[in-house]
Design an enzyme around this catalytic site. Sequence first.
Site, short mmCIF file in Angstrom:
data_model
loop_
_atom_site.label_atom_id
_atom_site.label_comp_id
_atom_site.label_asym_id
_atom_site.label_seq_id
_atom_site.Cartn_x
_atom_site.Cartn_y
_atom_site.Cartn_z
CG ASP A 107 80.07 -27.35 84.72
OD1 ASP A 107 80.70 -26.46 85.31
OD2 ASP A 107 80.62 -28.33 84.21
CG ASP A 130 85.17 -30.46 85.43
OD1 ASP A 130 84.02 -30.85 85.20
OD2 ASP A 130 85.45 -29.26 85.59
CG HIS A 178 89.03 -27.65 83.75
ND1 HIS A 178 88.55 -26.82 82.78
CD2 HIS A 178 87.99 -27.82 84.61
CE1 HIS A 178 87.28 -26.56 82.99
NE2 HIS A 178 86.91 -27.16 84.10
CG HIS A 188 83.34 -24.32 78.47
ND1 HIS A 188 84.44 -25.14 78.27
CD2 HIS A 188 83.11 -24.36 79.81
CE1 HIS A 188 84.85 -25.64 79.42
NE2 HIS A 188 84.05 -25.19 80.36
CD GLU A 204 83.60 -24.48 84.04
OE1 GLU A 204 84.44 -25.36 84.31
OE2 GLU A 204 83.46 -23.99 82.90
CG HIS A 234 80.76 -33.25 83.40
ND1 HIS A 234 79.61 -32.50 83.39
CD2 HIS A 234 81.77 -32.36 83.62
CE1 HIS A 234 79.92 -31.22 83.61
NE2 HIS A 234 81.21 -31.12 83.75
CG HIS A 267 85.22 -27.01 89.20
ND1 HIS A 267 85.98 -25.89 89.08
CD2 HIS A 267 84.93 -27.39 87.92
CE1 HIS A 267 86.14 -25.60 87.80
NE2 HIS A 267 85.50 -26.49 87.07
FE1 FEO Z 1 84.98 -27.27 84.98
FE2 FEO Z 1 82.44 -29.43 84.58
O1 FEO Z 1 83.21 -27.80 85.06
#
Ligand code: FEO
Length: 393
Positions: free
Chosen positions: A83, A164, A145, A23, A81, A225, A79
């Site tokens: 990553d 996540d 999230h 982040h 995001e 992750h 998701h």
């Molecule tokens: Fe909310 Fe691992 O990205």
Amino acid sequence: MGVKITDSVTWVGKVDWELRRFHGHELSTHRGSTYNSYLVRDEKTVLIDTAWTPYAQEYVDSLAEEIDLNDIDFVVANHSEVDHSGALAELMKRIPDKPVYCSANGAKMLKAQMHRDWNFKIVKTGDKLDLGSRQLIFIEAPMLHWPDSMFCYLTGDAILFSNDAFGQHYATEVLFNDLADRDELYQEAIKYYANILTPFSKLVPKKINEFLGLNLPLRFICPSHGVIWRDNPLQIVEQYARWADDYQENQVTIAYETMWNSTRRMAEAIAAGLRNFDPTMKIKLFSLSASDKNDVVTEVFKSKGLLVGSSTINRTVLSAVAGFLEEIKGLGFKNKKAAAFGSYGWSGESVNIVTTRLKEAGFQVVNDGLKSYWNPDRDMIAKCREFGETFLK
Ligand code: FEO
């Protein structure tokens, strides 16, 4: 190279051994991370999530060694995001017409981030994608999230792809929880929850109960992750339920910053008072500028009480304390007691400012705080000890 999870499911993600900040620079990742991506092969083949943008080329090249990219029938973006979806742009250059399954917010957010308009297929909770002998069932998980977050569940293999949720920023050579170092895994899982999921704790039990209410068999939880929960996968679900329930251990954290050691000496004397009153209490002391912010947050998450100290400078608090107070305000901790302390030489605003900020952050502030005029003398050290004892009482 892919790693087999079952005969039909292969991990095709990327282990990032070098990552130390996530982040931007907001979150420390002492043990790196992984961007988990999964390939499900049935009569139809589906790819679930991708990897972080800097690894896009490497990820897609590696995926192309695992499978002819044209043989992928569907892509799922749980998701948006970057990553998990950063490498999607590179992948979609090679297979531009393949459908991308995501939530409505997912499509909106992917478009806004990538400025591409792929063949989006919007799904909601309960929608199913037929793969042949198996189905992929979608479960929206908004605010776990991000507003677009989504899980999916694979029938037959009984796998929950939780994105996540249940993840850890943890690079390892082993892909499964039963093979990982248990202490490291726990530390990374709790740090992840404390720093990322705390603001959404109210939603966690609802989502857990919704999933458990489906009465689906569960063999694996595959987060996006860290390691896959293979041995007793429900253990992390149960742990999340505990963490979401205003989690506390028998612990008090003291977080301070000091200019010429007066506030530090107060912190140490307060710790002595705490220890004197309850020798079983875990007490953690942190200089905020010398410590990792996210490690301190993890300790606050575990604590019943928080004592925050700052010297006064320029009519306010030291900058490390200001940043920390802003951080914990955003996280929205519940059911924790707090108090302020600090030294001053001229005007002495810091304790009042810390007290106000702690209240704004939702802490139950138990007193008006303790101020030391310049260096604490013997009387002030005794008062600090008493302050610690009274705080515990
Ligand atoms: Fe909310 Fe691992 O990205």
